[in-house]
Design a protein around this motif. Structure first.
Motif, PDB file in Angstrom:
ATOM      1  N   UNK A 124       0.821  -1.216   0.000  1.00 33.71           N
ATOM      2  CA  UNK A 124       0.000   0.000   0.000  1.00 33.71           C
ATOM      3  C   UNK A 124       0.852   1.261   0.000  1.00 33.71           C
ATOM      4  N   UNK A 148       2.444   9.743  -0.666  1.00 35.05           N
ATOM      5  CA  UNK A 148       2.957   8.380  -0.485  1.00 35.05           C
ATOM      6  C   UNK A 148       4.138   8.105  -1.405  1.00 35.05           C
ATOM      7  N   UNK A 165      -7.661   5.946   5.075  1.00 31.35           N
ATOM      8  CA  UNK A 165      -6.428   5.906   5.867  1.00 31.35           C
ATOM      9  C   UNK A 165      -5.732   4.551   5.691  1.00 31.35           C
ATOM     10  N   UNK A 166      -6.529   3.471   5.674  1.00 30.09           N
ATOM     11  CA  UNK A 166      -5.931   2.135   5.529  1.00 30.09           C
ATOM     12  C   UNK A 166      -5.213   1.999   4.186  1.00 30.09           C
ATOM     13  N   UNK A 201      -3.387   3.938   2.704  1.00 24.83           N
ATOM     14  CA  UNK A 201      -2.035   4.493   2.683  1.00 24.83           C
ATOM     15  C   UNK A 201      -1.036   3.525   3.315  1.00 24.83           C
ATOM     16  N   UNK A 202      -1.546   2.450   3.937  1.00 25.82           N
ATOM     17  CA  UNK A 202      -0.667   1.478   4.580  1.00 25.82           C
ATOM     18  C   UNK A 202      -0.496   1.717   6.068  1.00 25.82           C
ATOM     19  N   UNK A 203      -1.417   2.473   6.678  1.00 31.09           N
ATOM     20  CA  UNK A 203      -1.322   2.754   8.109  1.00 31.09           C
ATOM     21  C   UNK A 203      -1.522   1.465   8.916  1.00 31.09           C
ATOM     22  N   UNK A 204      -0.816   1.362  10.070  1.00 37.78           N
ATOM     23  CA  UNK A 204      -0.992   0.179  10.921  1.00 37.78           C
ATOM     24  C   UNK A 204      -2.037   0.461  12.004  1.00 37.78           C
ATOM     25  N   UNK A 253      -1.886   3.700  14.111  1.00 43.23           N
ATOM     26  CA  UNK A 253      -2.076   4.855  13.219  1.00 43.23           C
ATOM     27  C   UNK A 253      -3.524   4.963  12.752  1.00 43.23           C
TER      28      UNK A 253
END
Lengths: 259, 266
Positions: free
Chosen positions: A77, A161, B175-176, B178-181, B184
């Motif tokens: 992602x 990003x 938000x997910x 974007x690769x947020x954990x 976050x």
């Protein structure tokens, strides 16, 4: 390289709906692809599979040779950004914080949960905000902006990003024609100047013809057309938008008359 | 064209769905009657007792404010107990609620554990907790604050978790994507989206804890409740009335203040 390859992918939702039926395609690095098709054709599902928001029932999605899998989602992602029809910004946060969200995958949670970002991240945010022309709105709350502006924040978040791929799921479906034009121009320019692969789902045939390098037409979960926009004839459009069980479709004729 | 033709031309609607409402109302009434019958609740006693009650309440007619400064100090202690209880609840719920929200929980096991912990805390009555903590820690406001904190963590955690579950799916995906954990996601998609609701719940819990802290004094957890307990036992109706009025005024003030605060946070 960041070629997206979709290998015999099928997707069946829990309610039994088959969104994709054995789709095979490759999307080349740095290209601008538009996916057309009626509602329910599987366009959104296709895009969401590439970002890992959905997982295929069978088959696999690879980006630059790397499979999109559960345990690698954060990494995938971080390179595959997504732009949404409803913008999907955090309303209560400022524009610049929404843009900085694009940096989260690069940073551990320790500082970021306190909204602390490095100077370099802030610099990236400032650059992409200037790029989408919203520098003066940086400290406004995201929900105070117009639809077109919110979508530009969405694109700025994606750009922050520093991705290889941007997936845009009907990015102009809730916008007026002028804002739509702005957003499509911006996406095209991002593809041309940064060499980012852009895949856009659209309902507007006319926009597809003007902006795309390549059009993928979908109907009923299958790819029914694949080629340059110049090959989009009335006949191919009929194939893309035909409705099951309706022989003489007056609405279809009228809709395509001016496309 | 006559009426009959009109009727025959009318398009047939699909069958009307059944409305179960009358059954529910009848069942509820039947149950209420059964309870009265089974527990031998007598409304006659209530009717005859009105006069006695009126006489009893009339003893509170002249509140005695001669010791007001002490009452206010005691009210302050009660308020402080309630405030600390609320802060405790907020701190614990802040960490437990995201785990107990289905859409944020990182895995089903964490979700189950957080849910059951909150259920357990909610199931422990604060009066009982206060008795236990008073026995363990001695008299004073500390056991009161702890009892309120533990019990209301269960409530606040559940309210906040349910709020988090109502966060727009799109915002979460935004938000997910974007690769947020997990942490976050909670800090960016979760709390900012429910800030207003969350403040409302915290103020409600504070309000509730002030009321409850006044009662907790009765089991030895200090504050104005203890004083009320003493004056009631000494049949000192004047002072009791004054104490009750002080509590009432405080609760009204807090009610208005929290309404004002919620209005401010648009």
């Amino acid at each position: 390289m960041s070629t997206i390859s979709i290998q015999s992918v099928s997707k069946c939702y829990q309610n039994g709906f088959e969104a994709l039926k054995n789709v095979n395609t490759e999307i080349h690095s740095g290209s601008f692809t538009v996916v057309l098709g009626p509602s329910g054709a599987g366009k959104s599902t296709l895009l969401r599979l590439i970002n890992g928001l959905e997982t295929p029932t069978t088959g696999a999605v690879r980006i630059g040779g790397e499979a999109v899998e559960e345990h690698k989602l954060r990494h995938i992602r971080s390179r595959v950004a997504m732009v949404f029809q409803q913008f999907n910004l955090v309303d209560r946060l400022s524009v610049v914080t929404n843009v900085l969200t694009g940096r989260l995958a690069q940073r551990s949670w320790v500082g970021s949960v306190l909204y602390l970002f490095r100077g370099e991240d802030m610099a990236i945010a400032q650059r992409v905000l200037a790029r989408v022309g919203l520098t003066d709105k940086a400290w406004s709350r995201a929900d105070k902006l117009s639809g077109g502006q919110q979508q530009r924040v969405g694109i700025a978040r994606a750009l922050a990003q520093q991705p290889k791929v941007i997936l845009a799921d009907e990015p102009v479906a809730s916008l007026d024609p002028v804002s739509s034009e702005e957003i499509m121009t911006l996406l095209r320019e991002i593809c041309d100047r940064d060499g980012i692969t852009v895949v856009v789902n659209l309902h507007q045939v006319e926009l597809a013809k003007r902006f795309a390098d390549r059009v993928i037409g979908m109907n009923g979960g299958r790819v029914v057309f694949d080629g340059p926009p110049a090959e989009l004839s009335q006949q191919t459009l009929r194939t893309i938008y035909q409705r099951e069980g309706i022989e003489d479709d007056n609405s279809l004729d009228l809709a395509l008359a001016y496309a | 064209m006559n009426v009959h033709d009109l009727n025959s031309a009318r398009p047939q609607l699909p069958p009307k769905p059944r409305n179960p409402m009358p059954v529910w109302v009848a069942a509820t009434l039947a149950m209420l009657w059964l309870i009265v019958w089974d527990l031998e609740i007598s409304f006659e006693t209530l009717a005859y007792g009105v006069e006695d009650m009126a006489e009893y309440f009339s003893r509170y007619r002249q509140p005695d404010f001669s010791d007001l400064s002490r009452y206010l100090e005691l009210m302050g202690i009660t308020l402080a107990t309630a405030l600390w209880g609320t802060v405790f609840a907020l701190l614990v719920a802040f960490f437990l609620a995201p785990l107990a929200a289905r859409n944020f929980a990182p895995n089903p096991l964490a979700y189950r554990i957080a849910r059951e912990t909150l259920n357990f805390m909610r199931a422990m009555p604060d009066l009982l907790l206060a008795l236990i903590f008073v026995a363990a820690l001695g008299l004073g406001p500390l056991p009161g604050a702890l009892a309120l904190g533990v019990h209301t963590t269960g409530f606040l955690g559940k309210f906040l978790a349910e709020s988090l579950e109502r966060v727009d799916k799109g915002v979460c995906e935004g938000v997910a994507s974007t690769g947020a954990d997990f942490p976050q996601m909670v800090m960016y998609a979760g709390w900012p989206s429910i800030l207003r609701e969350a403040l409302g719940y915290v103020l409600y819990i504070l309000d509730r804890n002030v009321r409850m802290a006044s009662v907790l004094g009765l089991v030895g957890a200090g504050g104005i409740g203890l004083a009320l307990h003493d004056t009631l036992r000494l049949f000192n109706y004047g002072q009791s009335a004054a104490l009750i009025l002080v509590i009432l005024a405080t609760i009204l003030i807090i009610d208005y203040a929290s309404a004002w605060l919620r209005g401010r946070l648009g």
